[in-house]
Motif scaffolding. Structure first.
Motif, PDB file in Angstrom:
ATOM      1  N   MET A  85       0.835  -1.208   0.000  1.00 23.55           N
ATOM      2  CA  MET A  85       0.000   0.000   0.000  1.00 23.55           C
ATOM      3  C   MET A  85       0.867   1.253   0.000  1.00 23.55           C
ATOM      4  SD  MET A  85      -3.414  -0.594   2.276  1.00 23.55           S
ATOM      5  CE  MET A  85      -2.721  -1.234   3.766  1.00 23.55           C
ATOM      6  N   LEU A  86       1.938   1.241   0.804  1.00 29.33           N
ATOM      7  CA  LEU A  86       2.833   2.399   0.888  1.00 29.33           C
ATOM      8  C   LEU A  86       3.488   2.670  -0.473  1.00 29.33           C
ATOM      9  CD1 LEU A  86       4.165   4.448   2.849  1.00 29.33           C
ATOM     10  CD2 LEU A  86       6.005   2.790   3.158  1.00 29.33           C
ATOM     11  N   ALA A  87       3.935   1.604  -1.134  1.00 32.25           N
ATOM     12  CA  ALA A  87       4.595   1.760  -2.438  1.00 32.25           C
ATOM     13  C   ALA A  87       3.609   2.297  -3.469  1.00 32.25           C
ATOM     14  CB  ALA A  87       5.176   0.425  -2.887  1.00 32.25           C
ATOM     15  N   THR A  88       2.394   1.759  -3.478  1.00 32.54           N
ATOM     16  CA  THR A  88       1.402   2.222  -4.444  1.00 32.54           C
ATOM     17  C   THR A  88       1.044   3.681  -4.198  1.00 32.54           C
ATOM     18  OG1 THR A  88       0.526  -0.007  -4.211  1.00 32.54           O
ATOM     19  CG2 THR A  88      -0.727   1.505  -5.569  1.00 32.54           C
ATOM     20  N   GLY A  89       0.886   4.051  -2.926  1.00 29.57           N
ATOM     21  CA  GLY A  89       0.574   5.433  -2.586  1.00 29.57           C
ATOM     22  C   GLY A  89       1.680   6.376  -3.041  1.00 29.57           C
ATOM     23  N   THR A  90       2.936   5.970  -2.818  1.00 31.23           N
ATOM     24  CA  THR A  90       4.081   6.786  -3.236  1.00 31.23           C
ATOM     25  C   THR A  90       4.082   6.987  -4.750  1.00 31.23           C
ATOM     26  OG1 THR A  90       5.341   5.855  -1.424  1.00 31.23           O
ATOM     27  CG2 THR A  90       6.594   6.933  -3.168  1.00 31.23           C
ATOM     28  N   TYR A  91       3.865   5.899  -5.466  1.00 31.78           N
ATOM     29  CA  TYR A  91       3.825   5.966  -6.936  1.00 31.78           C
ATOM     30  C   TYR A  91       2.721   6.911  -7.384  1.00 31.78           C
ATOM     31  CZ  TYR A  91       2.683   4.563 -11.679  1.00 31.78           C
ATOM     32  OH  TYR A  91       2.381   4.581 -13.008  1.00 31.78           O
ATOM     33  N   GLU A  92       1.577   6.823  -6.714  1.00 34.57           N
ATOM     34  CA  GLU A  92       0.414   7.621  -7.098  1.00 34.57           C
ATOM     35  C   GLU A  92       0.671   9.114  -6.845  1.00 34.57           C
ATOM     36  OE1 GLU A  92      -3.179   7.781  -8.925  1.00 34.57           O
ATOM     37  OE2 GLU A  92      -1.844   6.070  -8.709  1.00 34.57           O
ATOM     38  N   VAL A  93       1.325   9.456  -5.732  1.00 29.97           N
ATOM     39  CA  VAL A  93       1.672  10.861  -5.460  1.00 29.97           C
ATOM     40  C   VAL A  93       2.567  11.387  -6.577  1.00 29.97           C
ATOM     41  CG1 VAL A  93       2.970  12.425  -3.955  1.00 29.97           C
ATOM     42  CG2 VAL A  93       1.437  10.738  -2.953  1.00 29.97           C
ATOM     43  N   ALA A  94       3.601  10.620  -6.946  1.00 31.81           N
ATOM     44  CA  ALA A  94       4.545  11.065  -7.978  1.00 31.81           C
ATOM     45  C   ALA A  94       3.839  11.194  -9.324  1.00 31.81           C
ATOM     46  CB  ALA A  94       5.706  10.084  -8.075  1.00 31.81           C
ATOM     47  N   ARG A  95       2.928  10.274  -9.609  1.00 27.03           N
ATOM     48  CA  ARG A  95       2.234  10.277 -10.908  1.00 27.03           C
ATOM     49  C   ARG A  95       1.368  11.526 -11.057  1.00 27.03           C
ATOM     50  NH1 ARG A  95      -2.263   8.639 -13.434  1.00 27.03           N
ATOM     51  NH2 ARG A  95      -3.393   8.407 -11.483  1.00 27.03           N
ATOM     52  N   ARG A  96       0.872  12.065  -9.937  1.00 24.50           N
ATOM     53  CA  ARG A  96      -0.037  13.212 -10.018  1.00 24.50           C
ATOM     54  C   ARG A  96       0.691  14.550 -10.092  1.00 24.50           C
ATOM     55  NH1 ARG A  96      -4.685  11.692  -5.556  1.00 24.50           N
ATOM     56  NH2 ARG A  96      -5.050   9.570  -6.252  1.00 24.50           N
ATOM     57  N   GLN A  97       2.018  14.565 -10.150  1.00 26.11           N
ATOM     58  CA  GLN A  97       2.757  15.834 -10.165  1.00 26.11           C
ATOM     59  C   GLN A  97       3.014  16.308 -11.589  1.00 26.11           C
ATOM     60  OE1 GLN A  97       3.385  17.292  -7.095  1.00 26.11           O
ATOM     61  NE2 GLN A  97       2.206  15.515  -6.454  1.00 26.11           N
ATOM     62  N   THR A  98       2.749  17.605 -11.849  1.00 22.71           N
ATOM     63  CA  THR A  98       3.085  18.188 -13.147  1.00 22.71           C
ATOM     64  C   THR A  98       4.600  18.292 -13.274  1.00 22.71           C
ATOM     65  OG1 THR A  98       1.146  19.555 -12.781  1.00 22.71           O
ATOM     66  CG2 THR A  98       2.472  20.064 -14.711  1.00 22.71           C
ATOM     67  N   ARG A  99       5.251  18.745 -12.199  1.00 22.29           N
ATOM     68  CA  ARG A  99       6.713  18.862 -12.189  1.00 22.29           C
ATOM     69  C   ARG A  99       7.254  18.091 -11.007  1.00 22.29           C
ATOM     70  NH1 ARG A  99       7.620  22.747 -15.819  1.00 22.29           N
ATOM     71  NH2 ARG A  99       5.895  24.171 -16.150  1.00 22.29           N
ATOM     72  N   ARG A 100       8.231  17.214 -11.296  1.00 18.70           N
ATOM     73  CA  ARG A 100       8.831  16.428 -10.215  1.00 18.70           C
ATOM     74  C   ARG A 100      10.227  16.941  -9.930  1.00 18.70           C
ATOM     75  NH1 ARG A 100       6.808  12.992 -13.853  1.00 18.70           N
ATOM     76  NH2 ARG A 100       4.728  12.287 -13.329  1.00 18.70           N
ATOM     77  N   PHE A 101      10.684  16.687  -8.698  1.00 20.61           N
ATOM     78  CA  PHE A 101      12.064  17.014  -8.351  1.00 20.61           C
ATOM     79  C   PHE A 101      12.995  16.031  -9.046  1.00 20.61           C
ATOM     80  CE2 PHE A 101       9.866  18.994  -4.772  1.00 20.61           C
ATOM     81  CZ  PHE A 101      10.559  20.185  -4.677  1.00 20.61           C
ATOM     82  N   THR A 102      14.173  16.525  -9.449  1.00 20.08           N
ATOM     83  CA  THR A 102      15.172  15.635 -10.032  1.00 20.08           C
ATOM     84  C   THR A 102      15.743  14.743  -8.930  1.00 20.08           C
ATOM     85  OG1 THR A 102      16.792  17.372  -9.680  1.00 20.08           O
ATOM     86  CG2 THR A 102      15.856  17.224 -11.874  1.00 20.08           C
ATOM     87  N   GLY A 103      16.393  13.665  -9.345  1.00 20.88           N
ATOM     88  CA  GLY A 103      17.076  12.804  -8.386  1.00 20.88           C
ATOM     89  C   GLY A 103      16.142  12.017  -7.487  1.00 20.88           C
ATOM     90  N   GLY A 104      14.894  11.779  -7.914  1.00 24.04           N
ATOM     91  CA  GLY A 104      13.997  10.927  -7.149  1.00 24.04           C
ATOM     92  C   GLY A 104      13.497  11.535  -5.845  1.00 24.04           C
ATOM     93  N   TRP A 105      13.600  12.867  -5.702  1.00 24.90           N
ATOM     94  CA  TRP A 105      13.157  13.479  -4.440  1.00 24.90           C
ATOM     95  C   TRP A 105      11.650  13.459  -4.280  1.00 24.90           C
ATOM     96  CZ3 TRP A 105      15.662  15.764  -0.209  1.00 24.90           C
ATOM     97  CH2 TRP A 105      17.061  15.649  -0.261  1.00 24.90           C
ATOM     98  N   THR A 106      10.903  13.504  -5.397  1.00 29.26           N
ATOM     99  CA  THR A 106       9.438  13.517  -5.267  1.00 29.26           C
ATOM    100  C   THR A 106       8.924  12.230  -4.615  1.00 29.26           C
ATOM    101  OG1 THR A 106       9.154  15.098  -7.041  1.00 29.26           O
ATOM    102  CG2 THR A 106       7.273  13.683  -6.548  1.00 29.26           C
ATOM    103  N   PRO A 107       9.237  11.031  -5.175  1.00 29.17           N
ATOM    104  CA  PRO A 107       8.801   9.825  -4.462  1.00 29.17           C
ATOM    105  C   PRO A 107       9.456   9.704  -3.090  1.00 29.17           C
ATOM    106  CG  PRO A 107      10.143   9.258  -6.389  1.00 29.17           C
ATOM    107  CD  PRO A 107       9.833  10.714  -6.483  1.00 29.17           C
ATOM    108  N   GLY A 108      10.688  10.194  -2.957  1.00 30.96           N
ATOM    109  CA  GLY A 108      11.380  10.126  -1.668  1.00 30.96           C
ATOM    110  C   GLY A 108      10.639  10.893  -0.579  1.00 30.96           C
ATOM    111  N   LEU A 109      10.244  12.134  -0.899  1.00 30.86           N
ATOM    112  CA  LEU A 109       9.514  12.942   0.077  1.00 30.86           C
ATOM    113  C   LEU A 109       8.125  12.370   0.312  1.00 30.86           C
ATOM    114  CD1 LEU A 109      10.501  16.532  -1.131  1.00 30.86           C
ATOM    115  CD2 LEU A 109      11.361  15.294   0.856  1.00 30.86           C
ATOM    116  N   ALA A 110       7.513  11.830  -0.752  1.00 35.80           N
ATOM    117  CA  ALA A 110       6.161  11.269  -0.621  1.00 35.80           C
ATOM    118  C   ALA A 110       6.168  10.074   0.323  1.00 35.80           C
ATOM    119  CB  ALA A 110       5.633  10.863  -1.995  1.00 35.80           C
ATOM    120  N   VAL A 111       7.143   9.184   0.151  1.00 43.08           N
ATOM    121  CA  VAL A 111       7.165   7.978   0.974  1.00 43.08           C
ATOM    122  C   VAL A 111       7.451   8.354   2.430  1.00 43.08           C
ATOM    123  CG1 VAL A 111       9.598   7.303   0.753  1.00 43.08           C
ATOM    124  CG2 VAL A 111       7.853   5.550   0.950  1.00 43.08           C
TER     125      VAL A 111
END
Lengths: 203, 263
Positions: B73-99
């Motif tokens: 569930m945590l992994a799916t939620g993280t993926y879903e947060v990143a998928r909904r972003q128009t602009r993501r942080f470089t270096g994987g920070w968006t999923p990192g902060l989401a998780v």
């Protein structure tokens, strides 16, 4: 030792740039569009990455927090930005009625909503807003682009007065050769390939 | 117990109105038929699979199974947060902060509820832990996604304002304070609204489910109250943490706006 200086300053592929300003001095910078004039001012305010030496008196930008440096070496962008609803909330210290009057602004302008300001009024208030922080160096980027002739002269007068009375230094970027002759005695010319040469006199 | 079991034929009957809608959308060329069909198919497959998996998780009654399901569930939620972003942080920070936000807020609130409120023994019992965590994570996910999206999108459009504030000598945190406030506010609005209409305009799914299965409405209502408060706290803390860290990422040690860290 000069009061504000740069030695071998490079930034974003431009430079090297070397200059020195004495207290109270106004120095012009001119050159074709895209030659890196705005970026030079941004680098001097430590808003963009740079290499080399920048010094204000005995101090360098890295001696202090960047925000503290920018209160001493203040960059005034060509288009001033306003984020609160009221004009007055943008001022850390209220400008004097005299300063407002010299720029053709009434004392009640501080009570206005920002939406009421013309682009020329924004430009003049942008200068006063920066001067209210009492910086040591003013980095002006095409500061009078939105002003009519009468206001241009008043704007120049306010900067000149601050330099002569308080020792403020100004680096003045403009395309306007007449303005350079009026407000500065000397300056620097930038070339399209990033060249940087001193102009001892505009005459 | 008291609930009337639905057959697969009943589910098929429930699809009928949706099929009709898909047909109408198709005739009007709204471009919605395809995503609707894909969504319906995903709902079918995901729920069918979850039904099977949950059955086996419940039977095994081992914390490893609860933990495993929670991680999915945590992994799916993280993926879903990143998928909904128009602009993501470089270096994987968006999923990192989401998780980080999801884990810190979602798991803390869930474990607190299991230990201090529900008092089920053992506390990791899947029948309680998984639905609770699912509801809290789902809402925290929405909050974090909205908060990060507002923050990065506004920073992008308000670049000149932020840089002018910096040029006037404002510190990094002063220059983006309004931005952070607005991002958290936008993210929390949905929860505040949900709290306001809960039970009057909307009858939440969990409460409805309990009532359908024959629970006393008063007991069902108490569960729903607990869920609403936990959801609000979970999304609030998760959003606060993520927006704060993401805002820090927008500026560097020299208090410069670093939009080059977004792509």
């Amino acid at each position: 030792m000069s009061d504000f200086e740069a030695h071998g300053l490079t930034y974003g592929g431009f430079g090297p740039v070397t200059f020195a300003l004495e207290a109270g001095e106004r120095v012009g910078v001119t050159g074709p569009s895209g030659c890196g004039k705005t970026r030079l001012l941004r680098a001097l305010a430590d808003l963009d990455p740079w290499q080399g030496v920048i010094r204000l008196g005995a101090q360098a930008p890295l001696d202090m927090r960047a925000s503290a440096w920018r209160r001493r070496v203040a960059y005034v962008p060509a288009e001033s930005q306003w984020w609160h609803d009221g004009v007055g909330s943008h001022f850390t210290a209220a400008p004097s009625e005299r300063a407002l009057g010299e720029l053709g602004l009434g004392p009640d302008v501080l009570t206005w909503p920002v939406s009421r300001l013309s682009s020329g009024e924004k430009q003049r208030l942008g200068l006063l807003r920066t001067l209210a922080g009492r910086p040591a160096v003013l980095l002006l980027d095409e500061p009078t682009a939105h002003l009519d002739t009468q206001r241009v002269l008043a704007f120049e007068g306010v900067v000149r007065q601050a330099c002569e009375q308080e020792g403020l230094m100004a680096l003045w970027v403009t395309h306007d050769a007449e303005q350079l002759r009026r407000v500065t005695a000397r300056g620097y010319r930038m070339g399209p390939r990033g060249s940087w040469e001193e102009v001892p006199s505009w005459a | 117990m008291g609930v009337i079991a639905l057959t697969w034929g009943d589910v098929l009957l429930a699809v009928l109105p949706l099929a009709l809608l898909t047909l109408v959308f198709g005739m009007q060329r709204l471009g919605l038929s395809r995503p609707l069909l894909v969504g319906a198919a995903r709902t079918f497959l995901q729920l069918a699979l979850v039904g099977v998996v949950l059955k086996s998780v419940f039977q095994h009654a081992h914390p490893v199974w609860t933990a495993g399901f929670s991680l999915v569930m945590l992994a799916t939620g993280t993926y879903e947060v990143a998928r909904r972003q128009t602009r993501r942080f470089t270096g994987g920070w968006t999923p990192g902060l989401a998780v980080l936000g999801l884990f810190t807020a979602g798991f803390t609130v869930t474990v607190y509820a299991l230990l201090a409120l529900v008092g089920v023994d053992p506390w990791w019992k899947a029948q309680y832990a998984i639905p609770l965590l699912g509801m809290i994570l789902g809402n925290t996910m929405t909050g974090i996604a909205l908060g990060m999206e507002t923050l990065t999108k506004t920073a992008w459009t308000q670049r000149a304002v932020i840089e002018n504030r910096l040029a006037l000598g404002q510190s990094a945190s002063e220059a983006v304070a309004d931005l952070k406030r607005e991002s958290v506010r936008v993210a929390m609005t949905q929860i505040v609204n949900a709290l306001a209409v809960c039970g009057v305009v909307s009858l939440p799914g969990m409460m409805t489910g309990q009532i359908l299965s024959g629970s006393d409405p008063q007991a069902a209502v108490r569960y729903q109250m607990m869920i609403m408060y936990l959801i609000a706290a979970g999304s609030g803390f998760g959003t606060l943490l993520t927006v704060r860290l993401a805002a820090g990422r927008l500026l560097d040690g020299r208090e410069r706006l670093r939009l080059d860290r977004l792509h």
